[in-house]
Design a protein around this motif. Sequence first.
Motif, PDB file in Angstrom:
ATOM      1  N   SER A 158       0.912  -1.136  -0.050  1.00 37.66           N
ATOM      2  CA  SER A 158       0.054   0.070   0.006  1.00 37.66           C
ATOM      3  C   SER A 158       0.857   1.221  -0.124  1.00 37.66           C
ATOM      4  CB  SER A 158      -0.907  -0.035   1.269  1.00 37.66           C
ATOM      5  OG  SER A 158      -0.184   0.210   2.450  1.00 37.66           O
ATOM      6  N   TYR A 159       0.252   2.420  -0.522  1.00 35.94           N
ATOM      7  CA  TYR A 159       0.965   3.588  -0.354  1.00 35.94           C
ATOM      8  C   TYR A 159       0.096   4.918  -0.617  1.00 35.94           C
ATOM      9  CZ  TYR A 159       3.817   7.314  -2.517  1.00 35.94           C
ATOM     10  OH  TYR A 159       4.294   8.654  -2.863  1.00 35.94           O
ATOM     11  N   LYS A 160       0.517   5.605   0.630  1.00 34.73           N
ATOM     12  CA  LYS A 160      -0.687   7.038   0.388  1.00 34.73           C
ATOM     13  C   LYS A 160       0.287   7.996   0.871  1.00 34.73           C
ATOM     14  CE  LYS A 160      -2.490   5.905   4.908  1.00 34.73           C
ATOM     15  NZ  LYS A 160      -3.859   5.895   5.689  1.00 34.73           N
ATOM     16  N   GLU A 161      -0.087   9.252   0.386  1.00 34.56           N
ATOM     17  CA  GLU A 161       0.441  10.425   1.029  1.00 34.56           C
ATOM     18  C   GLU A 161      -0.530  11.022   1.731  1.00 34.56           C
ATOM     19  OE1 GLU A 161       2.044  12.669  -2.466  1.00 34.56           O
ATOM     20  OE2 GLU A 161       3.324  10.919  -3.400  1.00 34.56           O
ATOM     21  N   VAL A 162       0.051  11.633   2.920  1.00 35.76           N
ATOM     22  CA  VAL A 162      -0.789  12.469   3.846  1.00 35.76           C
ATOM     23  C   VAL A 162      -0.002  13.700   4.257  1.00 35.76           C
ATOM     24  CG1 VAL A 162      -1.858  12.484   6.190  1.00 35.76           C
ATOM     25  CG2 VAL A 162      -1.993  10.253   4.629  1.00 35.76           C
ATOM     26  N   ASN A 163      -0.581  14.858   3.847  1.00 37.28           N
ATOM     27  CA  ASN A 163       0.169  16.051   4.168  1.00 37.28           C
ATOM     28  C   ASN A 163       1.341  15.860   3.401  1.00 37.28           C
ATOM     29  OD1 ASN A 163      -2.108  17.110   5.700  1.00 37.28           O
ATOM     30  ND2 ASN A 163      -1.271  16.161   7.419  1.00 37.28           N
ATOM     31  N   ASP A 164       2.494  16.057   4.203  1.00 38.10           N
ATOM     32  CA  ASP A 164       3.909  16.280   3.433  1.00 38.10           C
ATOM     33  C   ASP A 164       4.547  14.773   3.841  1.00 38.10           C
ATOM     34  OD1 ASP A 164       6.144  17.219   2.239  1.00 38.10           O
ATOM     35  OD2 ASP A 164       6.988  17.768   4.095  1.00 38.10           O
ATOM     36  N   HIS A 165       3.980  13.689   4.041  1.00 36.72           N
ATOM     37  CA  HIS A 165       4.335  12.447   4.428  1.00 36.72           C
ATOM     38  C   HIS A 165       3.839  11.280   3.301  1.00 36.72           C
ATOM     39  CE1 HIS A 165       5.154  14.465   8.265  1.00 36.72           C
ATOM     40  NE2 HIS A 165       6.269  13.619   8.523  1.00 36.72           N
ATOM     41  N   VAL A 166       4.836  10.439   3.287  1.00 34.17           N
ATOM     42  CA  VAL A 166       4.468   9.205   2.524  1.00 34.17           C
ATOM     43  C   VAL A 166       4.394   8.182   3.527  1.00 34.17           C
ATOM     44  CG1 VAL A 166       5.558   7.450   0.775  1.00 34.17           C
ATOM     45  CG2 VAL A 166       5.987   9.903   0.495  1.00 34.17           C
ATOM     46  N   ILE A 167       3.187   7.459   3.344  1.00 39.51           N
ATOM     47  CA  ILE A 167       3.329   6.057   4.258  1.00 39.51           C
ATOM     48  C   ILE A 167       3.169   4.914   3.345  1.00 39.51           C
ATOM     49  CG2 ILE A 167       1.807   4.883   5.941  1.00 39.51           C
ATOM     50  CD1 ILE A 167       0.536   7.658   6.612  1.00 39.51           C
ATOM     51  N   ALA A 168       4.332   4.043   3.327  1.00 34.91           N
ATOM     52  CA  ALA A 168       4.337   2.967   2.290  1.00 34.91           C
ATOM     53  C   ALA A 168       4.569   1.717   3.141  1.00 34.91           C
ATOM     54  CB  ALA A 168       5.531   3.174   1.413  1.00 34.91           C
ATOM     55  N   THR A 169       3.589   0.751   2.822  1.00 38.39           N
ATOM     56  CA  THR A 169       3.976  -0.744   3.466  1.00 38.39           C
ATOM     57  C   THR A 169       4.412  -1.457   2.161  1.00 38.39           C
ATOM     58  OG1 THR A 169       2.148  -0.433   4.746  1.00 38.39           O
ATOM     59  CG2 THR A 169       2.600  -2.687   4.222  1.00 38.39           C
ATOM     60  N   MET A 170       5.801  -2.039   2.335  1.00 33.41           N
ATOM     61  CA  MET A 170       5.988  -2.968   1.135  1.00 33.41           C
ATOM     62  C   MET A 170       6.354  -4.406   1.830  1.00 33.41           C
ATOM     63  SD  MET A 170       9.440  -0.105   0.381  1.00 33.41           S
ATOM     64  CE  MET A 170      10.030  -1.230  -1.035  1.00 33.41           C
ATOM     65  N   ARG A 171       6.506  -5.157   0.723  1.00 32.13           N
ATOM     66  CA  ARG A 171       6.809  -6.678   0.838  1.00 32.13           C
ATOM     67  C   ARG A 171       7.888  -7.240   0.182  1.00 32.13           C
ATOM     68  NH1 ARG A 171       5.131  -9.060  -3.352  1.00 32.13           N
ATOM     69  NH2 ARG A 171       3.668  -8.248  -5.031  1.00 32.13           N
ATOM     70  N   ASP A 172       8.283  -8.426   0.673  1.00 35.29           N
ATOM     71  CA  ASP A 172       9.570  -9.152   0.117  1.00 35.29           C
ATOM     72  C   ASP A 172      10.609  -7.986  -0.051  1.00 35.29           C
ATOM     73  OD1 ASP A 172       7.912 -11.153   0.000  1.00 35.29           O
ATOM     74  OD2 ASP A 172       7.061 -10.668  -2.017  1.00 35.29           O
ATOM     75  N   ILE A 173      11.129  -7.559   0.953  1.00 36.51           N
ATOM     76  CA  ILE A 173      11.949  -6.252   1.217  1.00 36.51           C
ATOM     77  C   ILE A 173      13.456  -6.818   1.099  1.00 36.51           C
ATOM     78  CG2 ILE A 173      12.604  -4.021   2.119  1.00 36.51           C
ATOM     79  CD1 ILE A 173       9.754  -4.296   3.354  1.00 36.51           C
ATOM     80  N   GLU A 174      14.508  -6.060   0.458  1.00 32.24           N
ATOM     81  CA  GLU A 174      15.978  -6.467   0.609  1.00 32.24           C
ATOM     82  C   GLU A 174      16.287  -5.072   1.103  1.00 32.24           C
ATOM     83  OE1 GLU A 174      16.402  -7.551  -3.310  1.00 32.24           O
ATOM     84  OE2 GLU A 174      16.806  -9.490  -2.833  1.00 32.24           O
ATOM     85  N   VAL A 175      17.061  -4.961   1.995  1.00 28.87           N
ATOM     86  CA  VAL A 175      17.542  -3.326   2.694  1.00 28.87           C
ATOM     87  C   VAL A 175      19.143  -3.575   2.089  1.00 28.87           C
ATOM     88  CG1 VAL A 175      17.778  -1.966   4.720  1.00 28.87           C
ATOM     89  CG2 VAL A 175      15.841  -3.540   4.181  1.00 28.87           C
ATOM     90  N   TYR A 176      19.666  -2.248   1.880  1.00 29.05           N
ATOM     91  CA  TYR A 176      20.818  -2.249   1.296  1.00 29.05           C
ATOM     92  C   TYR A 176      21.386  -0.854   2.044  1.00 29.05           C
ATOM     93  CZ  TYR A 176      19.639  -5.425  -2.533  1.00 29.05           C
ATOM     94  OH  TYR A 176      19.493  -6.394  -3.416  1.00 29.05           O
TER      95      TYR A 176
END
Length: 78
Positions: free
Chosen positions: A26-44
């Motif tokens: 999921s992804y949404k923008e609220v005011n000046d913020h991004v709220i993103a839920t991600m899946r199957d994530i690789e962190v670098y």
Amino acid sequence: MTPPLQKKIYLTDLEQNLTFAGFFKSYKEVNDHVIATMRDIEVYDYTSSIPLFTMREATLKKSKCKIYIDSITGCLNN
């Protein structure tokens, strides 16, 4: 603009110097913020591109000016 949910996305947290590569649940923008839920994530590590760890799912909430979002096909934000 709402990024596509099916394409691999690279979300870089400029404050923490981390890049999260995965798929938006999921992804949404609220005011000046991004709220993103991600899946199957690789962190670098952003600077070196060294893989650090993987996560099944995570929700990130950041100010738009502190993240950069890029898909495999091109820039989506900032």
